[in-house]
Motif scaffolding. Structure first.
Motif, PDB file in Angstrom:
ATOM      1  N   ARG A 227      54.295  19.053  17.770  1.00  0.00           N
ATOM      2  CA  ARG A 227      52.870  19.225  18.031  1.00  0.00           C
ATOM      3  C   ARG A 227      52.072  19.523  16.749  1.00  0.00           C
ATOM      4  NH1 ARG A 227      52.752  23.701  22.651  1.00  0.00           N
ATOM      5  NH2 ARG A 227      50.488  23.405  22.403  1.00  0.00           N
ATOM      6  N   VAL A 228      52.770  19.956  15.711  1.00  0.00           N
ATOM      7  CA  VAL A 228      52.089  20.322  14.462  1.00  0.00           C
ATOM      8  C   VAL A 228      51.393  19.088  13.864  1.00  0.00           C
ATOM      9  CG1 VAL A 228      52.399  21.190  12.116  1.00  0.00           C
ATOM     10  CG2 VAL A 228      53.724  22.170  14.008  1.00  0.00           C
ATOM     11  N   LEU A 237      48.798  27.794  18.020  1.00  0.00           N
ATOM     12  CA  LEU A 237      49.400  29.117  17.859  1.00  0.00           C
ATOM     13  C   LEU A 237      49.263  29.956  19.132  1.00  0.00           C
ATOM     14  CD1 LEU A 237      48.377  29.956  14.195  1.00  0.00           C
ATOM     15  CD2 LEU A 237      50.598  29.179  15.036  1.00  0.00           C
ATOM     16  N   ASP A 238      48.158  29.784  19.863  1.00  0.00           N
ATOM     17  CA  ASP A 238      48.016  30.463  21.150  1.00  0.00           C
ATOM     18  C   ASP A 238      49.126  30.023  22.099  1.00  0.00           C
ATOM     19  OD1 ASP A 238      45.749  31.821  20.362  1.00  0.00           O
ATOM     20  OD2 ASP A 238      44.346  30.427  21.308  1.00  0.00           O
ATOM     21  N   SER A 239      49.308  28.720  22.181  1.00  0.00           N
ATOM     22  CA  SER A 239      50.339  28.172  23.056  1.00  0.00           C
ATOM     23  C   SER A 239      51.734  28.617  22.618  1.00  0.00           C
ATOM     24  CB  SER A 239      50.259  26.639  23.058  1.00  0.00           C
ATOM     25  OG  SER A 239      51.321  26.075  23.782  1.00  0.00           O
ATOM     26  N   PHE A 244      56.665  31.964  23.142  1.00  0.00           N
ATOM     27  CA  PHE A 244      57.506  33.034  22.594  1.00  0.00           C
ATOM     28  C   PHE A 244      57.707  34.142  23.620  1.00  0.00           C
ATOM     29  CE2 PHE A 244      57.940  37.144  20.476  1.00  0.00           C
ATOM     30  CZ  PHE A 244      59.050  36.918  19.675  1.00  0.00           C
ATOM     31  N   ALA A 245      56.625  34.548  24.291  1.00  0.00           N
ATOM     32  CA  ALA A 245      56.716  35.604  25.305  1.00  0.00           C
ATOM     33  C   ALA A 245      57.632  35.191  26.441  1.00  0.00           C
ATOM     34  CB  ALA A 245      55.321  35.938  25.839  1.00  0.00           C
TER      35      ALA A 245
END
Length: 273
Positions: A227-228, A237-239, A244-245
């Motif tokens: 996706r980068v 980064l939000d996604s 990560f959570a």
């Protein structure tokens, strides 16, 4: 995947969490036919959601990886005429390959290319969408399309993503052929072996490292990397923080944390699925 699909151009063998795909048309240096494209696409579709397969190793039979497109298919397409409202046969032929190579590129599995002999055209593109590429001493890489009066239509975007525009221009516009050492210096492959024995050792080492990494986390990481550059950074980064959570609260995150604290290998590293 309970049963491997039947293929005429590929040899398939599952060993633990690894699926070995051998391109098996040695009489034509494993040139890529429409049938081979379809069979590769079928295999990657079937394994996409199979958590028991973590890695796919692609290599060629008879000392060559893949010498590019099949001339017989090209000749067949030349003899066809598009019916009214239908796409040009050459378009369909070329685009089918592009769809397959995009599928391999975006696969949830770790794709390892073991390159030997001819790695040309479509074979070059296939190497460029692998996650890990290892070259044997005989490997020769090239984009010969312009020297044949055609263009590297479906592989060029993936080559640019792999090695950058400057080097892709040089290879494509001059129709160059390069050896394994230069391919490694450009970033087409990650390792070069000086012997067949060393090639197998490098492959075994890569497969062992894949086993140390959690399969779902690996698939999510690969998806994130793709996706980068295609999405605004803030939203990406939000996604990623959400992913990560989910990961750290999930079964793999829990197991990985416990294994680290207890100084033992995580369950996935010991799995023989």
């Amino acid at each position: 995947m309970d049963q491997l699909p039947h293929c005429e151009t590929l040899l398939l063998e599952k060993q633990g969490p690894t699926l070995f795909i051998t391109i098996n048309r040695p009489d034509v240096r494993n040139a890529m036919s429409l049938q081979m494209v379809a069979e590769l696409s079928t295999v990657f579709s079937q394994i996409q959601e199979d958590l028991h397969i973590r890695t796919v190793v692609i290599r060629g039979a008879g000392g060559h990886f893949c010498a590019g497109g099949d001339i017989k298919d090209m000749a067949g397409a030349r003899g066809q005429k598009a019916a009214e409202g239908e796409a040009d046969p050459f378009y369909r032929l070329n685009r089918a390959f592009g769809q397959m190579i995009q599928q391999v590129n975006e696969s949830s599995k770790v794709v390892i290319a073991v390159t030997e002999g001819a790695v040309m055209g479509g074979g070059f593109g296939l190497a460029c969408v692998s996650d890990i590429a290892i070259a044997g001493p005989s490997a020769k890489f090239g984009m010969p399309e312009t020297s044949l009066g055609v263009i590297p239509a479906q592989i060029a975007p993936f080559v640019v993503e792999r090695i950058g525009l400057t080097q892709a221009r040089r290879l494509a516009l001059l129709g160059l052929r390069i050896d394994a050492n230069e391919a490694c210096s450009l970033g087409i492959v990650h390792q070069t072996a000086t012997s067949n024995a060393e090639l197998e050792e490098m492959l075994a080492g890569a497969l062992d490292r894949v086993r140390q990494c959690a399969p779902i986390a690996t698939a999510e990481t690969k998806a994130l990397l793709h996706r980068v550059g295609h999405e605004p950074m803030s939203g990406l980064l939000d996604s990623a923080a959400e992913k990560f959570a989910e990961a750290i609260r999930g079964s793999e995150g829990t197991e990985g944390t416990m294994a680290f604290m207890q100084k033992r290998p995580p369950a996935w590293a010991e799995s023989n699925d």
